[in-house]
Design a protein around this motif. Structure first.
Motif: not given
Length: 68
Positions: A39-47
Motif C-alpha cells: 500500500x505504501x508504494x502502491x505496487x505489487x511485491x514478490x517474495x
C-alpha cells in the motif's frame, strides 16, 4: 548449519534476478512464492523463502546470511 532467508522485491525482473542469484549460490527454494500489494508504494511485491545447508559451520546471531 541450516540457513533461511526470505527474499523480496518489486514485481519486476529484479525479483527473478535476486532468486536466481541465490539459487546459483547453492540456496534452495522453500515453499511457494508469495505475491502481495504494498500500500505504501502502491505496487505489487514478490517474495520467496530459500534455505541452505552449510557443513562445518555454526550459526550465530552475527552470521551474515547474504555472505552464503
Amino acid at each position: 548449519m541450516k540457513l533461511y532467508r526470505f527474499l523480496s522485491a518489486p514485481d519486476d525482473n529484479s525479483f527473478c534476478h535476486k532468486v536466481t542469484a541465490a539459487l546459483n549460490k547453492g540456496w534452495h527454494l522453500f515453499g511457494s512464492p508469495t505475491y502481495a500489494y504494498d500500500k505504501k508504494t502502491e505496487s505489487m511485491r514478490c517474495g520467496q523463502a530459500v534455505v541452505k545447508d552449510v557443513e562445518g559451520q555454526e550459526y550465530g546471531p552475527d552470521t551474515k546470511l547474504s555472505d552464503w
